[in-house]
Design an enzyme around this catalytic site. Structure first.
Site, mmCIF file in Angstrom:
data_model
loop_
_atom_site.group_PDB
_atom_site.id
_atom_site.type_symbol
_atom_site.label_atom_id
_atom_site.label_comp_id
_atom_site.label_asym_id
_atom_site.label_seq_id
_atom_site.Cartn_x
_atom_site.Cartn_y
_atom_site.Cartn_z
ATOM 1 N N VAL A 11 21.396 -64.485 0.718
ATOM 2 C CA VAL A 11 21.981 -63.351 -0.010
ATOM 3 C C VAL A 11 23.483 -63.516 -0.174
ATOM 4 O O VAL A 11 24.030 -63.314 -1.260
ATOM 5 C CB VAL A 11 21.657 -62.025 0.706
ATOM 6 N N LYS A 35 28.480 -75.609 8.582
ATOM 7 C CA LYS A 35 27.964 -75.099 7.314
ATOM 8 C C LYS A 35 29.080 -74.956 6.284
ATOM 9 O O LYS A 35 28.919 -75.335 5.119
ATOM 10 C CB LYS A 35 27.277 -73.748 7.550
ATOM 11 N N THR A 122 19.797 -56.278 4.076
ATOM 12 C CA THR A 122 18.745 -55.265 4.070
ATOM 13 C C THR A 122 18.727 -54.577 5.429
ATOM 14 O O THR A 122 18.436 -55.206 6.446
ATOM 15 C CB THR A 122 17.381 -55.903 3.776
ATOM 16 N N PHE A 152 18.230 -57.292 -4.822
ATOM 17 C CA PHE A 152 16.856 -57.370 -5.307
ATOM 18 C C PHE A 152 16.630 -58.752 -5.920
ATOM 19 O O PHE A 152 16.268 -58.887 -7.094
ATOM 20 C CB PHE A 152 16.583 -56.270 -6.333
ATOM 21 N N CYS A 263 11.492 -61.563 3.018
ATOM 22 C CA CYS A 263 11.675 -60.131 2.752
ATOM 23 C C CYS A 263 10.446 -59.279 3.057
ATOM 24 O O CYS A 263 10.485 -58.421 3.934
ATOM 25 C CB CYS A 263 12.094 -59.925 1.299
#
Length: 445
Positions: A11, A35, A122, A152, A263
Protein backbone atom coordinates in the site's frame (compact mmCIF):
# COMPACT_ATOMS: atom_id res chain seq x y z
CA UNK A 1 2.35 19.42 -1.60
CA UNK A 2 4.90 17.68 0.61
CA UNK A 3 3.76 14.16 1.54
CA UNK A 4 5.46 11.63 3.79
CA UNK A 5 4.45 7.98 3.49
CA UNK A 6 5.44 5.71 6.37
CA UNK A 7 5.88 2.14 5.17
CA UNK A 8 7.03 0.84 1.79
CA UNK A 9 4.94 -2.30 1.67
CA UNK A 10 2.32 -2.86 -1.00
CA UNK A 11 0.00 0.00 0.00
CA UNK A 12 2.71 2.49 0.94
CA UNK A 13 4.84 1.95 -2.14
CA UNK A 14 1.95 2.07 -4.60
CA UNK A 15 0.32 5.07 -2.90
CA UNK A 16 3.53 7.05 -2.56
CA UNK A 17 4.47 6.39 -6.17
CA UNK A 18 1.06 7.42 -7.47
CA UNK A 19 1.04 10.58 -5.35
CA UNK A 20 4.38 11.50 -6.93
CA UNK A 21 2.83 10.85 -10.34
CA UNK A 22 0.29 13.56 -9.42
CA UNK A 23 3.24 15.96 -9.07
CA UNK A 24 3.46 16.00 -5.27
CA UNK A 25 6.80 15.92 -3.46
CA UNK A 26 6.78 12.46 -1.84
CA UNK A 27 9.20 10.74 0.49
CA UNK A 28 8.59 7.13 1.49
CA UNK A 29 10.04 6.07 4.82
CA UNK A 30 10.92 2.60 6.06
CA UNK A 31 13.10 1.43 8.93
CA UNK A 32 14.38 -1.48 6.84
CA UNK A 33 17.68 -0.08 5.58
CA UNK A 34 18.23 -2.93 3.13
CA UNK A 35 14.81 -2.37 1.58
CA UNK A 36 15.41 1.35 1.18
CA UNK A 37 18.82 0.67 -0.36
CA UNK A 38 17.21 -1.69 -2.87
CA UNK A 39 14.51 0.86 -3.74
CA UNK A 40 17.14 3.56 -4.25
CA UNK A 41 18.99 1.13 -6.51
CA UNK A 42 15.84 0.69 -8.61
CA UNK A 43 14.84 -2.72 -7.22
CA UNK A 44 11.12 -3.12 -6.53
CA UNK A 45 10.40 -5.63 -3.72
CA UNK A 46 6.95 -6.60 -5.05
CA UNK A 47 5.58 -7.56 -8.45
CA UNK A 48 2.93 -5.13 -9.61
CA UNK A 49 2.41 -4.36 -13.33
CA UNK A 50 3.52 -0.83 -14.20
CA UNK A 51 5.01 -0.02 -10.80
CA UNK A 52 8.69 -0.41 -11.70
CA UNK A 53 8.47 2.09 -14.56
CA UNK A 54 6.49 4.62 -12.54
CA UNK A 55 8.89 4.45 -9.60
CA UNK A 56 11.89 4.95 -11.85
CA UNK A 57 10.28 7.84 -13.73
CA UNK A 58 9.42 9.78 -10.58
CA UNK A 59 12.75 9.04 -8.88
CA UNK A 60 14.52 10.56 -11.86
CA UNK A 61 12.25 13.61 -11.82
CA UNK A 62 12.85 14.12 -8.10
CA UNK A 63 9.21 13.81 -7.09
CA UNK A 64 9.77 10.48 -5.30
CA UNK A 65 12.43 9.65 -2.70
CA UNK A 66 13.10 6.77 -0.32
CA UNK A 67 14.79 7.17 3.04
CA UNK A 68 15.07 5.89 6.62
CA UNK A 69 15.21 9.39 8.14
CA UNK A 70 11.82 9.91 9.78
CA UNK A 71 12.64 13.38 11.09
CA UNK A 72 13.67 14.70 7.70
CA UNK A 73 10.57 13.29 6.04
CA UNK A 74 8.02 14.48 8.58
CA UNK A 75 9.47 17.96 9.05
CA UNK A 76 7.19 20.39 7.22
CA UNK A 77 4.97 17.69 5.67
CA UNK A 78 1.46 18.76 4.71
CA UNK A 79 0.25 15.20 5.17
CA UNK A 80 1.74 12.07 6.71
CA UNK A 81 0.27 8.80 5.49
CA UNK A 82 0.65 5.81 7.82
CA UNK A 83 0.76 2.79 5.52
CA UNK A 84 2.27 0.07 7.67
CA UNK A 85 1.09 -3.53 7.93
CA UNK A 86 -1.90 -4.61 10.03
CA UNK A 87 -1.69 -8.42 9.92
CA UNK A 88 -4.10 -10.67 11.79
CA UNK A 89 -3.08 -11.02 15.40
CA UNK A 90 -2.34 -14.57 16.36
CA UNK A 91 -4.93 -16.20 18.56
CA UNK A 92 -7.92 -13.89 18.17
CA UNK A 93 -8.07 -12.69 14.55
CA UNK A 94 -7.97 -9.02 15.52
CA UNK A 95 -5.85 -6.66 13.44
CA UNK A 96 -2.37 -6.19 14.89
CA UNK A 97 -2.11 -2.42 15.26
CA UNK A 98 1.31 -2.33 16.90
CA UNK A 99 3.01 -0.96 13.77
CA UNK A 100 0.39 1.79 13.39
CA UNK A 101 0.73 2.88 17.00
CA UNK A 102 4.53 2.72 16.82
CA UNK A 103 4.46 5.05 13.81
CA UNK A 104 2.18 7.46 15.68
CA UNK A 105 4.57 7.55 18.65
CA UNK A 106 7.54 8.17 16.38
CA UNK A 107 6.05 11.04 14.41
CA UNK A 108 4.39 12.79 17.38
CA UNK A 109 7.42 14.76 18.64
CA UNK A 110 8.47 15.60 15.07
CA UNK A 111 5.29 17.43 13.98
CA UNK A 112 5.89 21.07 13.05
CA UNK A 113 3.11 23.30 11.79
CA UNK A 114 -0.31 22.03 10.82
CA UNK A 115 -0.29 18.40 9.55
CA UNK A 116 -2.94 15.97 8.40
CA UNK A 117 -2.05 12.57 9.85
CA UNK A 118 -3.69 10.01 7.58
CA UNK A 119 -4.22 6.31 8.25
CA UNK A 120 -3.89 4.54 4.90
CA UNK A 121 -3.46 1.15 6.55
CA UNK A 122 -6.60 -0.96 6.93
CA UNK A 123 -7.58 -0.45 10.57
CA UNK A 124 -10.63 -1.24 12.72
CA UNK A 125 -13.06 1.39 13.93
CA UNK A 126 -11.55 3.39 16.76
CA UNK A 127 -7.95 3.22 15.56
CA UNK A 128 -7.86 6.81 14.36
CA UNK A 129 -9.07 8.08 17.74
CA UNK A 130 -6.33 6.07 19.46
CA UNK A 131 -3.69 7.44 17.07
CA UNK A 132 -4.87 10.96 17.96
CA UNK A 133 -4.62 10.16 21.67
CA UNK A 134 -1.09 8.81 21.27
CA UNK A 135 0.08 11.91 19.41
CA UNK A 136 -1.54 14.34 21.84
CA UNK A 137 -0.08 12.51 24.82
CA UNK A 138 3.42 12.61 23.33
CA UNK A 139 3.15 16.17 21.98
CA UNK A 140 0.36 18.28 23.54
CA UNK A 141 1.28 21.25 21.34
CA UNK A 142 1.01 19.40 18.03
CA UNK A 143 -1.30 21.02 15.49
CA UNK A 144 -2.86 18.16 13.53
CA UNK A 145 -6.01 16.34 12.49
CA UNK A 146 -6.48 12.61 12.07
CA UNK A 147 -7.86 11.40 8.75
CA UNK A 148 -8.89 7.95 7.58
CA UNK A 149 -8.24 7.40 3.86
CA UNK A 150 -8.72 3.68 3.14
CA UNK A 151 -7.22 2.13 0.02
CA UNK A 152 -9.17 0.04 -2.47
CA UNK A 153 -6.33 -1.40 -4.54
CA UNK A 154 -6.52 -4.75 -6.32
CA UNK A 155 -3.21 -6.53 -6.51
CA UNK A 156 -2.31 -6.81 -10.17
CA UNK A 157 -4.30 -3.68 -11.06
CA UNK A 158 -3.19 -1.29 -8.31
CA UNK A 159 -1.87 1.50 -10.56
CA UNK A 160 -5.08 1.62 -12.56
CA UNK A 161 -7.17 1.50 -9.38
CA UNK A 162 -5.26 4.41 -7.83
CA UNK A 163 -5.20 6.59 -10.93
CA UNK A 164 -8.82 5.85 -11.94
CA UNK A 165 -10.65 4.96 -8.72
CA UNK A 166 -14.37 4.43 -8.26
CA UNK A 167 -14.29 6.81 -5.29
CA UNK A 168 -12.04 8.41 -2.70
CA UNK A 169 -13.17 8.00 0.91
CA UNK A 170 -11.88 10.63 3.34
CA UNK A 171 -12.80 10.25 7.00
CA UNK A 172 -12.58 13.65 8.67
CA UNK A 173 -14.97 16.43 9.56
CA UNK A 174 -12.14 18.93 10.13
CA UNK A 175 -12.22 21.73 7.56
CA UNK A 176 -8.43 22.12 7.31
CA UNK A 177 -7.90 18.40 6.86
CA UNK A 178 -10.60 18.24 4.19
CA UNK A 179 -8.83 21.00 2.25
CA UNK A 180 -5.47 19.22 2.46
CA UNK A 181 -6.99 15.97 1.22
CA UNK A 182 -8.92 17.73 -1.56
CA UNK A 183 -5.67 19.34 -2.72
CA UNK A 184 -3.83 16.03 -2.68
CA UNK A 185 -6.48 14.34 -4.80
CA UNK A 186 -7.22 17.36 -6.99
CA UNK A 187 -5.78 15.67 -10.13
CA UNK A 188 -8.57 13.09 -9.89
CA UNK A 189 -11.22 15.80 -9.95
CA UNK A 190 -10.39 16.21 -13.65
CA UNK A 191 -11.92 12.77 -14.27
CA UNK A 192 -14.79 13.55 -11.86
CA UNK A 193 -13.85 10.95 -9.27
CA UNK A 194 -16.31 11.14 -6.35
CA UNK A 195 -14.63 12.49 -3.20
CA UNK A 196 -16.72 11.41 -0.22
CA UNK A 197 -16.10 13.05 3.15
CA UNK A 198 -17.33 11.07 6.15
CA UNK A 199 -16.68 10.79 9.84
CA UNK A 200 -13.52 9.02 10.95
CA UNK A 201 -15.44 5.95 12.10
CA UNK A 202 -17.50 5.70 8.90
CA UNK A 203 -14.39 5.70 6.71
CA UNK A 204 -12.69 3.04 8.83
CA UNK A 205 -15.75 0.81 8.64
CA UNK A 206 -16.31 1.39 4.91
CA UNK A 207 -13.07 -0.40 4.00
CA UNK A 208 -13.94 -3.49 6.04
CA UNK A 209 -17.58 -3.51 4.94
CA UNK A 210 -16.57 -3.33 1.27
CA UNK A 211 -14.11 -6.21 1.50
CA UNK A 212 -16.53 -8.32 3.54
CA UNK A 213 -19.25 -7.79 0.95
CA UNK A 214 -16.97 -8.83 -1.92
CA UNK A 215 -15.81 -11.88 0.06
CA UNK A 216 -19.45 -12.76 0.60
CA UNK A 217 -20.16 -12.57 -3.15
CA UNK A 218 -17.26 -14.95 -3.82
CA UNK A 219 -18.43 -17.37 -1.16
CA UNK A 220 -22.01 -17.19 -2.40
CA UNK A 221 -21.13 -18.08 -5.99
CA UNK A 222 -18.86 -20.90 -4.78
CA UNK A 223 -21.78 -22.44 -2.91
CA UNK A 224 -24.05 -21.93 -5.92
CA UNK A 225 -21.39 -23.74 -7.98
CA UNK A 226 -21.63 -26.74 -5.65
CA UNK A 227 -25.40 -26.75 -6.07
CA UNK A 228 -25.04 -26.49 -9.87
CA UNK A 229 -22.98 -29.67 -9.86
CA UNK A 230 -25.70 -31.51 -7.95
CA UNK A 231 -28.59 -30.42 -10.17
CA UNK A 232 -26.89 -30.27 -13.59
CA UNK A 233 -26.80 -26.48 -13.99
CA UNK A 234 -23.88 -24.40 -15.26
CA UNK A 235 -22.62 -21.86 -12.71
CA UNK A 236 -21.39 -19.49 -15.43
CA UNK A 237 -24.88 -19.27 -16.89
CA UNK A 238 -26.30 -18.65 -13.43
CA UNK A 239 -23.63 -16.04 -12.62
CA UNK A 240 -24.26 -14.20 -15.86
CA UNK A 241 -28.01 -14.37 -15.29
CA UNK A 242 -27.82 -12.77 -11.86
CA UNK A 243 -24.88 -10.50 -12.71
CA UNK A 244 -26.85 -8.72 -15.40
CA UNK A 245 -29.13 -7.48 -12.63
CA UNK A 246 -27.73 -4.01 -11.95
CA UNK A 247 -28.56 -4.38 -8.27
CA UNK A 248 -26.14 -7.33 -8.08
CA UNK A 249 -23.45 -6.72 -10.73
CA UNK A 250 -21.24 -9.24 -12.52
CA UNK A 251 -17.97 -8.77 -10.65
CA UNK A 252 -16.76 -11.28 -8.04
CA UNK A 253 -19.15 -13.95 -9.30
CA UNK A 254 -16.51 -16.30 -10.69
CA UNK A 255 -16.32 -19.65 -8.87
CA UNK A 256 -13.03 -21.00 -7.61
CA UNK A 257 -11.14 -22.62 -4.73
CA UNK A 258 -11.82 -19.83 -2.22
CA UNK A 259 -10.47 -16.33 -1.67
CA UNK A 260 -7.02 -15.54 -0.38
CA UNK A 261 -4.54 -12.68 -0.43
CA UNK A 262 -3.52 -9.98 1.99
CA UNK A 263 -6.95 -8.37 2.42
CA UNK A 264 -10.08 -10.51 2.37
CA UNK A 265 -9.04 -13.19 4.89
CA UNK A 266 -7.60 -10.84 7.50
CA UNK A 267 -10.19 -8.10 6.98
CA UNK A 268 -13.18 -10.43 7.36
CA UNK A 269 -11.67 -11.84 10.54
CA UNK A 270 -10.93 -8.39 11.95
CA UNK A 271 -14.41 -7.11 11.07
CA UNK A 272 -16.08 -10.06 12.75
CA UNK A 273 -13.99 -9.64 15.91
CA UNK A 274 -14.83 -5.93 15.95
CA UNK A 275 -18.53 -6.73 15.62
CA UNK A 276 -18.38 -9.21 18.52
CA UNK A 277 -16.57 -6.69 20.72
CA UNK A 278 -19.17 -4.06 19.84
CA UNK A 279 -22.01 -6.43 20.74
CA UNK A 280 -23.38 -6.69 17.18
CA UNK A 281 -21.86 -9.94 15.81
CA UNK A 282 -21.93 -10.19 12.02
CA UNK A 283 -23.08 -13.77 11.59
CA UNK A 284 -22.94 -13.61 7.79
CA UNK A 285 -19.27 -12.64 7.89
CA UNK A 286 -18.51 -15.39 10.39
CA UNK A 287 -20.14 -17.93 8.06
CA UNK A 288 -18.20 -16.60 5.06
CA UNK A 289 -14.91 -17.09 6.93
CA UNK A 290 -15.83 -20.66 7.92
CA UNK A 291 -17.03 -21.67 4.44
CA UNK A 292 -13.96 -20.23 2.74
CA UNK A 293 -11.51 -22.09 4.98
CA UNK A 294 -13.35 -25.38 4.50
CA UNK A 295 -13.55 -24.87 0.75
CA UNK A 296 -9.77 -24.83 0.36
CA UNK A 297 -9.58 -28.23 2.02
CA UNK A 298 -12.46 -29.51 -0.11
CA UNK A 299 -10.47 -28.68 -3.24
CA UNK A 300 -7.81 -31.21 -2.24
CA UNK A 301 -10.57 -33.79 -1.88
CA UNK A 302 -11.71 -33.02 -5.44
CA UNK A 303 -8.22 -33.72 -6.73
CA UNK A 304 -8.06 -37.00 -4.85
CA UNK A 305 -11.47 -38.02 -6.20
CA UNK A 306 -10.41 -37.20 -9.76
CA UNK A 307 -7.40 -39.49 -9.28
CA UNK A 308 -9.61 -42.46 -8.46
CA UNK A 309 -9.80 -41.92 -4.71
CA UNK A 310 -6.10 -41.93 -3.90
CA UNK A 311 -3.02 -39.87 -4.75
CA UNK A 312 -0.60 -42.02 -2.80
CA UNK A 313 2.57 -42.42 -4.84
CA UNK A 314 1.20 -40.23 -7.64
CA UNK A 315 2.75 -37.10 -9.15
CA UNK A 316 0.44 -34.08 -9.16
CA UNK A 317 1.32 -31.10 -11.34
CA UNK A 318 0.22 -27.71 -10.00
CA UNK A 319 -0.10 -24.64 -12.21
CA UNK A 320 -0.40 -21.41 -10.23
CA UNK A 321 0.65 -20.81 -6.63
CA UNK A 322 -0.18 -17.14 -5.96
CA UNK A 323 -3.63 -16.25 -4.66
CA UNK A 324 -4.47 -14.55 -7.97
CA UNK A 325 -2.71 -13.76 -11.27
CA UNK A 326 -0.52 -10.69 -11.88
CA UNK A 327 0.99 -10.72 -8.39
CA UNK A 328 3.73 -12.57 -6.52
CA UNK A 329 1.65 -12.58 -3.32
CA UNK A 330 1.00 -16.01 -1.81
CA UNK A 331 -0.56 -14.86 1.45
CA UNK A 332 -3.56 -17.05 2.29
CA UNK A 333 -3.42 -18.55 -1.20
CA UNK A 334 -5.56 -21.66 -1.72
CA UNK A 335 -2.37 -23.41 -2.84
CA UNK A 336 -1.07 -23.22 0.74
CA UNK A 337 -3.99 -25.38 1.90
CA UNK A 338 -4.42 -27.65 -1.12
CA UNK A 339 -0.79 -28.68 -1.63
CA UNK A 340 -0.03 -29.73 1.98
CA UNK A 341 -3.25 -31.77 2.01
CA UNK A 342 -2.18 -33.60 -1.14
CA UNK A 343 1.30 -34.21 0.28
CA UNK A 344 -0.25 -35.60 3.46
CA UNK A 345 -2.29 -37.95 1.25
CA UNK A 346 0.94 -39.31 -0.26
CA UNK A 347 1.27 -37.22 -3.43
CA UNK A 348 4.47 -35.88 -4.95
CA UNK A 349 4.01 -32.27 -6.05
CA UNK A 350 5.59 -30.50 -9.00
CA UNK A 351 4.61 -26.87 -9.49
CA UNK A 352 5.11 -23.74 -11.56
CA UNK A 353 4.01 -20.11 -11.18
CA UNK A 354 5.11 -17.19 -13.38
CA UNK A 355 5.87 -14.88 -10.43
CA UNK A 356 5.39 -16.85 -7.21
CA UNK A 357 8.43 -19.15 -7.30
CA UNK A 358 10.70 -17.19 -4.88
CA UNK A 359 7.97 -17.09 -2.24
CA UNK A 360 7.02 -20.72 -2.89
CA UNK A 361 10.56 -21.84 -2.13
CA UNK A 362 10.11 -20.46 1.38
CA UNK A 363 6.51 -21.48 2.02
CA UNK A 364 6.40 -24.87 0.27
CA UNK A 365 9.85 -26.42 0.71
CA UNK A 366 8.62 -29.98 0.12
CA UNK A 367 7.59 -29.53 -3.51
CA UNK A 368 9.55 -29.59 -6.75
CA UNK A 369 9.48 -26.27 -8.58
CA UNK A 370 9.74 -26.42 -12.37
CA UNK A 371 10.79 -23.90 -15.01
CA UNK A 372 7.69 -24.00 -17.20
CA UNK A 373 4.18 -25.34 -17.50
CA UNK A 374 5.27 -28.16 -19.78
CA UNK A 375 8.13 -29.21 -17.52
CA UNK A 376 5.65 -29.34 -14.66
CA UNK A 377 3.18 -31.69 -16.33
CA UNK A 378 5.81 -34.16 -17.55
CA UNK A 379 4.99 -37.69 -16.23
CA UNK A 380 2.24 -36.25 -13.99
CA UNK A 381 -0.72 -38.38 -12.99
CA UNK A 382 -2.93 -35.28 -12.77
CA UNK A 383 -2.75 -31.56 -13.52
CA UNK A 384 -4.39 -29.07 -11.14
CA UNK A 385 -4.93 -25.42 -12.11
CA UNK A 386 -5.07 -23.28 -8.95
CA UNK A 387 -4.33 -19.78 -10.31
CA UNK A 388 -5.65 -18.54 -13.66
CA UNK A 389 -2.54 -16.94 -15.15
CA UNK A 390 -3.12 -16.01 -18.79
CA UNK A 391 -0.26 -18.17 -20.03
CA UNK A 392 -2.08 -21.28 -18.79
CA UNK A 393 -5.09 -20.56 -21.00
CA UNK A 394 -3.39 -21.27 -24.31
CA UNK A 395 -1.38 -24.40 -23.54
CA UNK A 396 -0.93 -26.92 -26.34
CA UNK A 397 -3.34 -29.52 -24.98
CA UNK A 398 -2.09 -32.27 -27.27
CA UNK A 399 1.42 -31.68 -25.98
CA UNK A 400 0.18 -31.61 -22.39
CA UNK A 401 -1.57 -34.94 -22.83
CA UNK A 402 1.47 -36.51 -24.46
CA UNK A 403 3.69 -35.41 -21.55
CA UNK A 404 1.39 -36.64 -18.80
CA UNK A 405 1.29 -40.16 -17.45
CA UNK A 406 -2.52 -39.97 -17.17
CA UNK A 407 -4.79 -37.36 -18.83
CA UNK A 408 -6.48 -36.03 -15.67
CA UNK A 409 -7.08 -32.29 -15.28
CA UNK A 410 -8.69 -30.65 -12.26
CA UNK A 411 -9.45 -27.06 -13.24
CA UNK A 412 -10.24 -25.08 -10.09
CA UNK A 413 -10.58 -21.82 -12.05
CA UNK A 414 -12.61 -23.04 -15.06
CA UNK A 415 -9.88 -21.91 -17.43
CA UNK A 416 -10.67 -24.53 -20.06
CA UNK A 417 -13.72 -25.39 -22.12
CA UNK A 418 -15.20 -28.82 -21.32
CA UNK A 419 -15.75 -29.51 -25.04
CA UNK A 420 -12.02 -28.95 -25.75
CA UNK A 421 -11.12 -31.21 -22.85
CA UNK A 422 -13.37 -33.98 -24.19
CA UNK A 423 -12.02 -33.57 -27.72
CA UNK A 424 -8.46 -34.01 -26.44
CA UNK A 425 -9.38 -37.03 -24.36
CA UNK A 426 -8.95 -35.61 -20.87
CA UNK A 427 -10.76 -36.73 -17.76
CA UNK A 428 -11.74 -33.22 -16.81
CA UNK A 429 -13.11 -31.81 -13.55
CA UNK A 430 -14.11 -28.16 -13.15
CA UNK A 431 -16.16 -26.04 -10.76
CA UNK A 432 -19.94 -25.82 -11.02
CA UNK A 433 -20.26 -27.09 -14.58
CA UNK A 434 -21.81 -30.28 -16.00
CA UNK A 435 -19.30 -33.10 -16.40
CA UNK A 436 -20.92 -34.87 -19.33
CA UNK A 437 -17.89 -33.97 -21.46
CA UNK A 438 -15.39 -35.77 -19.24
CA UNK A 439 -13.72 -38.89 -20.54
CA UNK A 440 -12.73 -41.99 -18.58
CA UNK A 441 -9.11 -42.07 -17.37
CA UNK A 442 -6.64 -43.45 -19.88
CA UNK A 443 -2.91 -43.67 -20.13
CA UNK A 444 -1.29 -40.93 -22.17
CA UNK A 445 0.37 -41.97 -25.40
Amino acid sequence: MHIAVIGTGYVGLVSGTCFSEFGHDVICIDMDEEKIARLNAGEIPIFEPGLQAMVEKNRRSGYLRFDTDMKGAVDGADAIFIAVGTPSRRGDGQADLSYVYAAAKEIAPLLRGYTAVVTKSTVPVGTGREVARIIREANPNADFDIVSNPEFLREGAAIEDFMHPDRIIVGTLATRAQKVMADIYRPLSLIQTPLLFTSLESAELTKYAGNAFLATKITFINEIADLCEKVGANVHDVARGIGLDRRIGAKFLHPGPGFGGSCFPKDTRALFETSVTAGAPLRIVDTVIDINEKRKQEMAARVIAACGGSVAGKTIAILGLTFKPNTDDMRESPSLAIIPSLINAGARIRAYDPEGMPEARKLLPDIELCESSYATVETADALVVITEWNEFRALDLARVKALMRAPVIVDLRNVYDPHDMARHGFNYTSIGRPHEFSCPPQKAT
